[in-house]
Design a protein around this motif. Structure first.
Motif, short mmCIF file in Angstrom:
data_model
loop_
_atom_site.label_atom_id
_atom_site.label_comp_id
_atom_site.label_asym_id
_atom_site.label_seq_id
_atom_site.Cartn_x
_atom_site.Cartn_y
_atom_site.Cartn_z
N GLY A 22 -21.88 21.36 51.90
CA GLY A 22 -22.50 21.85 50.68
C GLY A 22 -21.64 22.92 50.04
O GLY A 22 -20.44 22.75 49.84
N PHE A 23 -22.25 24.07 49.71
CA PHE A 23 -21.54 25.19 49.09
C PHE A 23 -21.73 26.44 49.94
O PHE A 23 -22.84 26.77 50.35
CB PHE A 23 -22.07 25.47 47.68
CG PHE A 23 -21.80 24.37 46.69
CD1 PHE A 23 -20.70 24.41 45.86
CD2 PHE A 23 -22.67 23.29 46.57
CE1 PHE A 23 -20.45 23.40 44.94
CE2 PHE A 23 -22.44 22.28 45.65
CZ PHE A 23 -21.32 22.34 44.83
N PRO A 68 -25.22 26.78 54.38
CA PRO A 68 -24.80 26.52 52.99
C PRO A 68 -25.83 27.05 52.00
O PRO A 68 -26.98 27.33 52.34
CB PRO A 68 -24.71 24.99 52.94
CG PRO A 68 -25.64 24.52 54.01
CD PRO A 68 -25.57 25.55 55.10
N ASN A 69 -25.37 27.22 50.75
CA ASN A 69 -26.28 27.66 49.68
C ASN A 69 -27.37 26.61 49.49
O ASN A 69 -27.07 25.43 49.31
CB ASN A 69 -25.52 27.84 48.37
CG ASN A 69 -24.38 28.83 48.48
OD1 ASN A 69 -24.35 29.65 49.39
ND2 ASN A 69 -23.44 28.76 47.55
N THR A 70 -28.61 27.04 49.53
CA THR A 70 -29.72 26.10 49.34
C THR A 70 -30.46 26.34 48.04
O THR A 70 -31.19 25.46 47.58
CB THR A 70 -30.71 26.21 50.52
OG1 THR A 70 -31.14 27.57 50.65
CG2 THR A 70 -30.05 25.76 51.82
N ILE A 96 -34.19 36.76 44.64
CA ILE A 96 -34.98 36.89 45.88
C ILE A 96 -34.91 35.60 46.68
O ILE A 96 -34.79 35.61 47.91
CB ILE A 96 -36.44 37.26 45.53
CG1 ILE A 96 -36.49 38.69 44.98
CG2 ILE A 96 -37.33 37.12 46.76
CD1 ILE A 96 -37.86 39.09 44.43
N GLU A 97 -34.97 34.45 46.00
CA GLU A 97 -34.85 33.16 46.68
C GLU A 97 -33.46 33.00 47.31
O GLU A 97 -33.32 32.46 48.40
CB GLU A 97 -35.12 32.02 45.70
CG GLU A 97 -36.57 31.92 45.26
CD GLU A 97 -37.51 31.69 46.43
OE1 GLU A 97 -37.23 30.80 47.26
OE2 GLU A 97 -38.52 32.42 46.52
N ILE A 98 -32.43 33.47 46.60
CA ILE A 98 -31.07 33.39 47.15
C ILE A 98 -30.95 34.27 48.39
O ILE A 98 -30.37 33.87 49.41
CB ILE A 98 -30.04 33.82 46.09
CG1 ILE A 98 -30.00 32.81 44.94
CG2 ILE A 98 -28.65 33.99 46.70
CD1 ILE A 98 -29.14 33.25 43.77
N ASP A 99 -31.51 35.48 48.31
CA ASP A 99 -31.41 36.41 49.44
C ASP A 99 -32.06 35.85 50.70
O ASP A 99 -31.64 36.17 51.82
CB ASP A 99 -32.05 37.75 49.07
CG ASP A 99 -31.24 38.51 48.01
OD1 ASP A 99 -30.08 38.13 47.78
OD2 ASP A 99 -31.78 39.46 47.41
N THR A 103 -22.46 31.86 41.91
CA THR A 103 -21.50 31.56 42.98
C THR A 103 -22.17 31.45 44.34
O THR A 103 -21.57 30.92 45.27
CB THR A 103 -20.40 32.65 43.06
OG1 THR A 103 -21.00 33.91 43.37
CG2 THR A 103 -19.65 32.75 41.74
N THR A 104 -23.39 31.94 44.47
CA THR A 104 -24.11 31.85 45.75
C THR A 104 -25.17 30.75 45.73
O THR A 104 -26.08 30.75 46.55
CB THR A 104 -24.78 33.20 46.07
OG1 THR A 104 -25.70 33.54 45.02
CG2 THR A 104 -23.74 34.30 46.20
N MET A 105 -25.02 29.80 44.77
CA MET A 105 -26.03 28.75 44.61
C MET A 105 -25.40 27.38 44.76
O MET A 105 -24.17 27.22 44.79
CB MET A 105 -26.72 28.89 43.25
CG MET A 105 -27.36 30.25 43.02
SD MET A 105 -28.14 30.43 41.41
CE MET A 105 -29.66 29.53 41.68
N ASP A 106 -26.24 26.37 44.86
CA ASP A 106 -25.81 24.98 45.01
C ASP A 106 -25.70 24.34 43.63
O ASP A 106 -26.68 24.21 42.91
CB ASP A 106 -26.85 24.24 45.88
CG ASP A 106 -26.47 22.78 46.12
OD1 ASP A 106 -25.40 22.35 45.64
OD2 ASP A 106 -27.23 22.07 46.81
N GLY A 107 -24.47 23.92 43.27
CA GLY A 107 -24.24 23.35 41.95
C GLY A 107 -24.18 21.84 41.92
O GLY A 107 -23.70 21.25 40.94
N ASN A 108 -24.69 21.19 42.96
CA ASN A 108 -24.65 19.72 43.03
C ASN A 108 -25.85 19.14 42.27
O ASN A 108 -26.99 19.24 42.71
CB ASN A 108 -24.67 19.26 44.48
CG ASN A 108 -24.38 17.78 44.62
OD1 ASN A 108 -24.39 17.04 43.63
ND2 ASN A 108 -24.12 17.33 45.84
N PHE A 109 -25.56 18.52 41.11
CA PHE A 109 -26.61 17.90 40.30
C PHE A 109 -26.58 16.37 40.46
O PHE A 109 -26.92 15.65 39.54
CB PHE A 109 -26.44 18.27 38.84
CG PHE A 109 -26.90 19.67 38.50
CD1 PHE A 109 -28.13 19.88 37.89
CD2 PHE A 109 -26.11 20.77 38.81
CE1 PHE A 109 -28.55 21.17 37.58
CE2 PHE A 109 -26.52 22.06 38.50
CZ PHE A 109 -27.75 22.26 37.89
N GLY A 110 -26.18 15.89 41.60
CA GLY A 110 -26.11 14.44 41.83
C GLY A 110 -24.78 13.88 41.40
O GLY A 110 -23.77 14.04 42.09
#
Length: 701
Positions: A525-526, A556-558, A387-390, A316-323
């Motif tokens: 974005g998200f 936004p979530n990257t 860690i990348e999300i944080d 839920t804290t990530m970017d779900g856009n796959f094009g």
């Protein structure tokens, strides 16, 4: 007899292409039931978090409590079916309970029932929580209770001369399980993402639960329709009860004879010989040997089942856009069944034969050990992703701090200050402002610097990947702001709107004055938050958007959801090597009549694994999620070492050969005993003849 009836078929089912027609109803029933279960479970943790408003830890705890119950109730279902009702009635009765539970879940997710003020939020959350808990309990009782019955009931429909057809049935049966799981995990998150409601539009959890409820009703109806064709075996008693009684007697008998005056016996189960058959005792010994190896196994399930809870919350804290495709957080779980269908044939046809050709003895227990390592690696990957999300998350104020932001700043970064009274100055103007603890504020300073306004900002990411948008009107006249889907509302002069949640993608805005309007669009974005400032110098026209000042409160979530694919790959590879191999190993090491006991033991390890998640989530309270992932990975590696040591000292057996030898020994003992009895009888007869021949030894009348 009709031509299309098999003279040796069971029940009254017609035979089509060598298969009883009755199995069609069983296969359709299983597909619908698995669709119902996995569809509901896919969105469950998000329902807890966003509808019932529970935090991550409580949502995770209740989710795993439910899963644990689903794996405990099969033991109860098997006992009821084998000892009391029979498989057919057990499936019928518990499917009704199951369907009622699914309907209760769907009703609990209708926010309009208690939304008296029609703001989109239920006013009586206790009603929704109570109904949801009742529904989940009934679902756990239903799905678990019928789990051991349906496959066995399908197998009962075949005769002894239909072994090939029976194997094909089980292949199709388990294909239906994976097919129902895959389709439901794709479809129900899409239904959940829709907006629905009578008075206010909210995420449609009622539809996401309603469709699985409808499929469960369909499953029940289909199964009942075929009732006249089924072969319904009478209850024959449950082997698990016999095993438990035998073990209980052995323990009690050993305790009664604990004094040193009683000689020791080779195995503690030998103390049951006074009451139970020696063959049964020997079979139980073989089962206990395997069950001993089960002791470390729950830790694998502790990690594995978190893909439906912690990993979904992580998404839920990530970017779900796959094009071309936008993936919902709960849809990432579909990676697991897709990889299962891919990896199982690859492992069986390529990997295992290749290892064998290399001269390595890759035994089942070694495969299970490697499966545990794979699961631990998956959680290390999850920790790296976290860690990348944080890194992309904003730093929110602590319990003693407050943060402020002004449109006049050169950057979008909030200033962190100690909460309390703070004096701000612009030129010669001083202003004393009270900052609240754990709050973010945006400081609005109009042209008249004596009228400062403090506007509260978000202190957490917007829910479900939405974007929080608000407008500030710096003009001397009111404006009306709207989008095609959302009406932001009329904003009075020198005032601001509430936050409006908007989905990702391009959004078209319209700002209307008295007679003029401004239209512009922006891509989102998200999980971001923006404030659009309409300055006093705002000019309507084709380039009106250039006059706006846009502040990015929350970025936004990257971190992209594709980063989760490695952890799903490793956990699925671990599942294939651990779960599939584990069941195969267990079945090969136990007698045929003890398979149900091992199945119960295996399901029990899954339940215990889920209870471990509950304990850690509620008691550990680790502040950093990545640290919790590392903790679980470390625990599994420690357990893996213990299991590998246990596996090293394990000796593989052939239960059928041991049983044959044991039966031969019993037969030899019986023959020897009969021979001794025969010899004694011969001696008695000889003695009697001698007595009759000797007159002195005859009794006088």
């Amino acid at each position: 007899m009709p031509d299309n009836m098999d003279p040796k078929s069971r029940g009254t089912s017609k035979v089509v292409c060598g298969y009883p027609l009755s199995i069609f109803f069983i296969v359709v029933n299983e597909f619908c039931e698995r669709f119902s279960y996995y569809g509901m479970r896919a969105v469950l943790v998000l329902y807890f978090k966003y509808f019932l408003r529970w935090d991550n830890d409580l949502s995770t705890s209740i989710y795993h409590t439910f899963v644990a119950l689903c794996y405990l109730t099969p033991i109860l279902g098997a006992i009821v079916a084998d000892s009391w009702l029979g498989k057919f009635k057990t499936i019928i009765y518990l499917s009704i309970v199951y369907a009622i539970g699914q309907v209760a879940m769907a009703v609990s997710a209708i926010h309009d029932i208690t939304d008296t003020d029609r703001d989109g939020t239920p006013n009586n959350m206790t009603f929704h929580v109570a109904l949801a808990m009742v529904g989940l309990f009934l679902i756990a009782l239903g799905t678990g209770g019928i789990k051991p019955c349906v496959a066995a009931f399908g197998g009962d429909q075949f005769n002894e001369n239909q072994e090939k057809q029976r194997r094909t049935f089980f292949s199709v049966f388990y294909l239906c399980i994976n097919g129902g799981s895959l389709l439901s995990t794709i479809i129900t998150p899409v239904l959940r993402a829709q907006d629905c409601g009578i008075y206010s539009q909210q995420k449609c959890y009622s539809l996401a639960f309603g469709v699985p409820a409808a499929l469960m009703v369909v499953a029940l109806v289909v199964f009942i329709v075929g009732s006249g064709m089924y072969y319904k075996a009478e209850p024959q008693g449950n082997i698990m009860l016999d095993v438990c009684k035998c073990i209980n007697f052995a323990i009690a008998n050993r305790f009664r004879h604990r004094s040193k005056q009683f000689p020791k016996r080779t195995h503690w189960m030998d103390w049951a010989e006074e009451k139970y058959d020696k063959l049964l005792i020997a079979q139980i010994k073989m089962v206990l040997k395997v069950l001993f190896l089960y002791i470390p196994l729950p830790m694998f399930w502790t990690l594995f089942d978190q893909k439906g809870s912690r990993w979904t919350l992580q998404a839920t804290t990530m970017d779900g856009n796959f094009g071309l495709l936008v993936i919902q957080p709960d849809q990432m779980q579909t990676v697991n069944p897709i990889l299962i269908l891919t990896l199982v044939p690859i492992m069986d046809s390529v990997i295992y034969p290749l290892i064998k050709k290399c001269g390595l003895n890759f035994t089942p227990l070694k495969r299970m050990t490697v499966g545990m390592v794979m699961a631990a690696i998956a959680f290390v990957c999850a920790a790296v992703v976290q860690i990348e999300i944080d890194k992309t998350l904003p730093t929110f104020p602590s319990s003693s701090q407050s943060q402020t932001l002004s449109p006049a700043q050169a950057s979008d970064d909030f200033f962190t200050l100690e909460a309390g009274n703070v004096t701000f100055s612009i030129g010669s103007t001083l202003q004393n402002i009270t900052l609240d603890k754990k709050q973010r504020h945006t400081l609005l300073i109009p042209s008249d610097v004596n009228q400062w306004e403090l506007m509260d900002s978000l202190t957490e990411k917007p829910e479900q990947g939405n974007n929080a948008i608000r407008f500030v009107n710096g003009m001397s006249k009111a404006v009306n702001v709207s989008t095609p889907e959302i009406h932001v509302g009329l904003i009075e002069p020198l005032f601001y709107s509430n936050y409006s949640l908007m989905k990702n993608g391009k959004v078209a805005f319209t700002i209307k004055g008295d007679t003029q309007s401004c239209e512009f669009s922006r891509d989102f974005g998200f999980g971001s938050s923006y404030v659009f400032f309409i300055p006093s110098t705002f000019a309507f026209g084709p380039n009106c958007h250039e006059s706006l000042t846009v502040m990015e409160d929350i970025k936004p979530n990257t971190a992209h959801m594709a980063l989760q694919i490695p952890q799903y790959f490793f956990i699925t590879a671990g599942e294939v090597m651990f779960s599939v191999t584990g069941l195969e190993f267990s079945y090969s090491q136990a007698p045929n009549n003890m398979k149900a006991v091992l199945q119960a033991g295996w399901l029990f390890t899954v339940a215990i694994g889920n209870f471990i998640v509950l304990i850690v989530a509620e008691l550990a309270k680790i502040p950093k999620q990545w640290a919790e992932y590392i903790l679980f990975a470390s625990l599994l590696m420690a357990v893996c070492v213990i299991f590998s040591i246990m596996a090293y000292f394990y000796t593989y057996i052939d239960p059928s050969e041991i049983e044959a030898q044991f039966r031969k020994k019993l037969d030899d003992d019986d023959d020897h005993k009969k021979q001794q009895d025969s010899d004694k009888d011969s001696d008695k007869d000889s003695s009697s003849s001698d007595d009759e021949a000797d007159p002195d030894k005859q009794t006088k009348m």
